[in-house]
Design an enzyme around this catalytic site. Sequence first.
Site, mmCIF file in Angstrom:
data_model
loop_
_atom_site.group_PDB
_atom_site.id
_atom_site.type_symbol
_atom_site.label_atom_id
_atom_site.label_comp_id
_atom_site.label_asym_id
_atom_site.label_seq_id
_atom_site.Cartn_x
_atom_site.Cartn_y
_atom_site.Cartn_z
ATOM 1 N N HIS A 90 0.842 -1.209 0.000
ATOM 2 C CA HIS A 90 0.000 0.000 0.000
ATOM 3 C C HIS A 90 0.869 1.248 0.000
ATOM 4 O O HIS A 90 1.958 1.256 0.580
ATOM 5 C CB HIS A 90 -1.010 -0.002 1.148
ATOM 6 C CG HIS A 90 -0.444 -0.021 2.535
ATOM 7 N ND1 HIS A 90 -0.114 1.130 3.207
ATOM 8 C CD2 HIS A 90 -0.162 -1.042 3.376
ATOM 9 C CE1 HIS A 90 0.338 0.814 4.422
ATOM 10 N NE2 HIS A 90 0.332 -0.497 4.557
ATOM 11 N N ASP A 92 -0.319 4.400 0.886
ATOM 12 C CA ASP A 92 -0.689 5.418 1.870
ATOM 13 C C ASP A 92 0.062 5.154 3.181
ATOM 14 O O ASP A 92 0.580 4.050 3.393
ATOM 15 C CB ASP A 92 -2.204 5.426 2.117
ATOM 16 C CG ASP A 92 -2.713 4.125 2.740
ATOM 17 O OD1 ASP A 92 -2.266 3.039 2.300
ATOM 18 O OD2 ASP A 92 -3.541 4.187 3.668
ATOM 19 N N ASP A 123 6.540 0.879 6.391
ATOM 20 C CA ASP A 123 5.095 0.611 6.272
ATOM 21 C C ASP A 123 4.426 1.672 5.420
ATOM 22 O O ASP A 123 4.049 2.706 5.912
ATOM 23 C CB ASP A 123 4.484 0.577 7.675
ATOM 24 C CG ASP A 123 3.007 0.260 7.667
ATOM 25 O OD1 ASP A 123 2.491 -0.166 6.628
ATOM 26 O OD2 ASP A 123 2.358 0.466 8.708
ATOM 27 N N GLU A 153 -5.015 1.588 3.049
ATOM 28 C CA GLU A 153 -4.873 0.500 4.025
ATOM 29 C C GLU A 153 -4.878 1.036 5.444
ATOM 30 O O GLU A 153 -5.434 0.430 6.344
ATOM 31 C CB GLU A 153 -3.576 -0.280 3.756
ATOM 32 C CG GLU A 153 -3.489 -1.616 4.497
ATOM 33 C CD GLU A 153 -3.084 -1.519 5.953
ATOM 34 O OE1 GLU A 153 -3.484 -2.384 6.749
ATOM 35 O OE2 GLU A 153 -2.382 -0.572 6.324
ATOM 36 N N GLU A 154 -4.237 2.189 5.631
ATOM 37 C CA GLU A 154 -4.079 2.711 6.998
ATOM 38 C C GLU A 154 -5.380 3.227 7.594
ATOM 39 O O GLU A 154 -5.429 3.575 8.776
ATOM 40 C CB GLU A 154 -3.003 3.803 7.027
ATOM 41 C CG GLU A 154 -1.616 3.336 6.600
ATOM 42 C CD GLU A 154 -0.968 2.318 7.541
ATOM 43 O OE1 GLU A 154 -1.608 1.914 8.530
ATOM 44 O OE2 GLU A 154 0.177 1.920 7.265
ATOM 45 N N HIS A 418 3.922 3.213 12.361
ATOM 46 C CA HIS A 418 2.862 4.038 12.943
ATOM 47 C C HIS A 418 3.384 4.985 14.030
ATOM 48 O O HIS A 418 2.640 5.862 14.476
ATOM 49 C CB HIS A 418 1.710 3.206 13.543
ATOM 50 C CG HIS A 418 1.002 2.342 12.540
ATOM 51 N ND1 HIS A 418 -0.240 1.789 12.759
ATOM 52 C CD2 HIS A 418 1.358 1.951 11.290
ATOM 53 C CE1 HIS A 418 -0.602 1.071 11.710
ATOM 54 N NE2 HIS A 418 0.363 1.155 10.799
HETATM 55 ZN ZN LIG Z 1 0.940 -1.307 6.438
#
Ligand SMILES: [Zn+2]
Length: 454
Positions: A90, A92, A123, A153-154, A418
Amino acid sequence: MASADDLRVAVARVMPSVRDDLAALIRIPSVSSDPSASESIRRSAEAVSSLLRAAGLDEVEVLHVEGGHPAVLGRRAGPTGAPTVLLYAHHDVQPAGDLRDWATDPFEPIERDGRLFARGAADDKAGIALHLAALRALDDLDVGVNVLIEGEEEIGSPTLDRLLALHGDRLAADVIVLADSTNWRVGVPALTTSLRGGFNLVVEVRTLRHAVHNGVYGGPVPDALTALARLLATLHDEHGDVAIAGLHRGSADALDLTDEQLRADAGMLDGVRLLGTGTLTSRLWTSPAISVSGIDAPPVETAPMTLTPSARAKLTVRIPPGEDADAAQHAVVAHLHSHAPWGASVTVSAGNPVRPFAARTGGPAYAAARAALAEAWGALPVDAGVGGSINFVRLIAERFPDAEILITGVEDPDTRAHSANESLHLGEFERACLAEALLLARLATAWSDRRENA
Ligand SMILES: [Zn+2]
């Protein structure tokens, strides 16, 4: 077929260009939860589509379902009869959060001590770079390749089910590589083979028609908050295991996770005990878990001198692979009703349950992936679980029920996805790129061997 040494050289050769492209993607702040970032997400999708085209894919297209963020699809047909592989990542990212927590600008990648620091460095922009590296390192492919790079996705992939319904035929594959997870630790690769499912629910307890003076009535008359506390206390037994009748638990390889490691990772206070019985990995990945994530009650600061007539709590329930999500939800709701203390009125409202996921690990793609990881790392891969749910895995697994699903990744326990100061271990990244190149190079053979042996 290219030898492992040839591929190692080829991956090393493409690494500088892949690193440059990863840096360029990182500099586009494609934060999907930020309504003001839609222009960045659009630019990010365009950048990904140019990279896929340059990597030799045709039919590259930026697609966008009403109300969602743009995804990028691409494909390249393989020889007749060859298996098709779907590569997922992903583009994003999570928001940067508090900039004061970052040592450097989150959207300007910087290398330090063998790691690349930036939001999305791992990520999951590294997942995109991983697929590019594997495609670039291979001159010829004897498998078909489809690519899906998601843009939301996030935020839980809100329109992925519609995208798969509309365009899934273009993505159909025998083998699906979802590059968005973590390795076990630096030096030990992993395939993520299980995810817990679960649901949230809100339980409300009422004992009185209205609040009354707690001096006049306190004693024989129960308040709802104490009743709620007693009800919540029935959810676990004296060992800390979930005490709901009818919930199942499975087992997981213990691996080398120690109490000390888990306590340190979770930031547990000295003296606080770990809950439950069985190996730590089985408690984290293949057992149910219930936590209380919120309570509505009078705030302490302004609490009146009354018996509280009603109180409610939000519970988060995790259920392991093999558990029927609807049956598990019924079991928890039934437990809450049947354990109402002191005859209190209990009402429960529950959200839609998410089914758990267990990969089928006995097929030829798994065997090929394990061999590729072992060769790239010089260490045997482990099967790892994840205690939470990942919506896109479930949606893709449900759309392509016959495909072998490999959940790979570039993260390690120090990645801090994150969080502030997210980073990618560059040595592990190169090994992951080699493993994927090896997998793509060997899959066709693994497939035809299977057919001959069938
Ligand atoms: Zn991810």
